[in-house]
Motif scaffolding. Structure first.
Motif, mmCIF file in Angstrom:
data_model
loop_
_atom_site.group_PDB
_atom_site.id
_atom_site.type_symbol
_atom_site.label_atom_id
_atom_site.label_comp_id
_atom_site.label_asym_id
_atom_site.label_seq_id
_atom_site.Cartn_x
_atom_site.Cartn_y
_atom_site.Cartn_z
ATOM 1 N N GLU A 75 0.831 -1.206 0.000
ATOM 2 C CA GLU A 75 0.000 0.000 0.000
ATOM 3 C C GLU A 75 0.870 1.262 0.000
ATOM 4 O O GLU A 75 0.540 2.250 -0.658
ATOM 5 C CB GLU A 75 -0.928 0.006 1.215
ATOM 6 C CG GLU A 75 -2.015 -1.043 1.135
ATOM 7 C CD GLU A 75 -2.687 -1.314 2.459
ATOM 8 O OE1 GLU A 75 -3.928 -1.453 2.456
ATOM 9 O OE2 GLU A 75 -1.986 -1.393 3.501
ATOM 10 N N TYR A 77 3.839 1.509 -1.316
ATOM 11 C CA TYR A 77 4.390 1.602 -2.675
ATOM 12 C C TYR A 77 3.349 2.219 -3.618
ATOM 13 O O TYR A 77 3.675 3.093 -4.427
ATOM 14 C CB TYR A 77 4.827 0.223 -3.164
ATOM 15 C CG TYR A 77 5.529 0.244 -4.491
ATOM 16 C CD1 TYR A 77 6.903 0.451 -4.556
ATOM 17 C CD2 TYR A 77 4.835 0.072 -5.676
ATOM 18 C CE1 TYR A 77 7.563 0.487 -5.778
ATOM 19 C CE2 TYR A 77 5.476 0.105 -6.901
ATOM 20 C CZ TYR A 77 6.844 0.311 -6.949
ATOM 21 O OH TYR A 77 7.489 0.345 -8.156
ATOM 22 N N GLU A 78 2.106 1.758 -3.507
ATOM 23 C CA GLU A 78 1.035 2.315 -4.341
ATOM 24 C C GLU A 78 0.846 3.805 -4.080
ATOM 25 O O GLU A 78 0.576 4.573 -4.997
ATOM 26 C CB GLU A 78 -0.286 1.585 -4.078
ATOM 27 C CG GLU A 78 -0.354 0.215 -4.685
ATOM 28 C CD GLU A 78 -1.695 -0.452 -4.462
ATOM 29 O OE1 GLU A 78 -2.310 -0.238 -3.389
ATOM 30 O OE2 GLU A 78 -2.118 -1.192 -5.365
ATOM 31 N N GLU A 81 3.515 5.616 -5.917
ATOM 32 C CA GLU A 81 3.185 5.634 -7.352
ATOM 33 C C GLU A 81 2.128 6.700 -7.651
ATOM 34 O O GLU A 81 2.249 7.447 -8.622
ATOM 35 C CB GLU A 81 2.658 4.273 -7.799
ATOM 36 C CG GLU A 81 3.700 3.216 -7.975
ATOM 37 C CD GLU A 81 3.114 1.910 -8.482
ATOM 38 O OE1 GLU A 81 3.770 1.285 -9.326
ATOM 39 O OE2 GLU A 81 2.012 1.506 -8.044
ATOM 40 N N LYS A 82 1.120 6.759 -6.800
ATOM 41 C CA LYS A 82 0.044 7.735 -6.987
ATOM 42 C C LYS A 82 0.586 9.161 -6.924
ATOM 43 O O LYS A 82 0.201 10.013 -7.721
ATOM 44 C CB LYS A 82 -1.032 7.515 -5.910
ATOM 45 C CG LYS A 82 -2.255 8.363 -6.060
ATOM 46 C CD LYS A 82 -3.294 7.982 -5.012
ATOM 47 C CE LYS A 82 -4.526 8.856 -5.116
ATOM 48 N NZ LYS A 82 -5.525 8.498 -4.092
#
Length: 142
Positions: A75, A77-78, A81-82
């Motif tokens: 989460e 990492y996401e 990315e976002k």
């Protein structure tokens, strides 16, 4: 369930420090608890007996508390990315993308962000962590 933003911000801070945070459903008292078993044991050995009673109550009566855990690494990492996707400066976005796709993505991402977009990242992260916590609380409130 309506938890004031100031409490949500405090929970976010505690999660960064300890990894786990309990919130008393009745009083909204925030109780931090290290996620790692070894750290938890060491933590408990260094607090007063009165405080230990709170932690014993959490173990005996978990239904009286919300448990908010730190985001998983996936989460996290996401989230990075976002953040990267919304950067309009091509040079910085590409540096962040390379960091995320290389070795040690968390450390490299944070190093670049600290140099290039520190204030933006921390504001973004705070908003997203509060959303995450609200979703966790809603899930437990059902």
């Amino acid at each position: 369930m309506n938890i004031p933003k100031s409490i949500m911000q405090e929970i976010a801070s505690e999660i960064h420090t300890f990894g786990n945070c309990y919130v008393n459903k009745a009083t909204l008292e925030i109780i931090s608890f290290p996620k790692d078993a070894y750290d938890r044991e060491e933590f408990l050995s260094g607090i007063e007996d009165e405080e230990k009673e709170i932690y014993k109550d959490i173990e005996k009566n978990p239904q009286n508390y919300y448990l908010i855990e730190q985001m998983s690494s996936f989460e996290g990492y996401e989230l990075m990315e976002k953040f990267t996707e919304q950067i309009s400066d091509d040079r910085i976005r590409e540096k962040l993308e390379q960091a995320l796709n290389g070795k040690n993505p968390f450390a490299n991402f944070k190093h670049i962000v600290k140099q290039e977009r520190s204030k933006e990242w921390y504001a973004f992260e705070e908003i997203e962590v509060i959303k995450y916590m609200e979703n966790e609380l809603k899930r437990q409130f059902k």
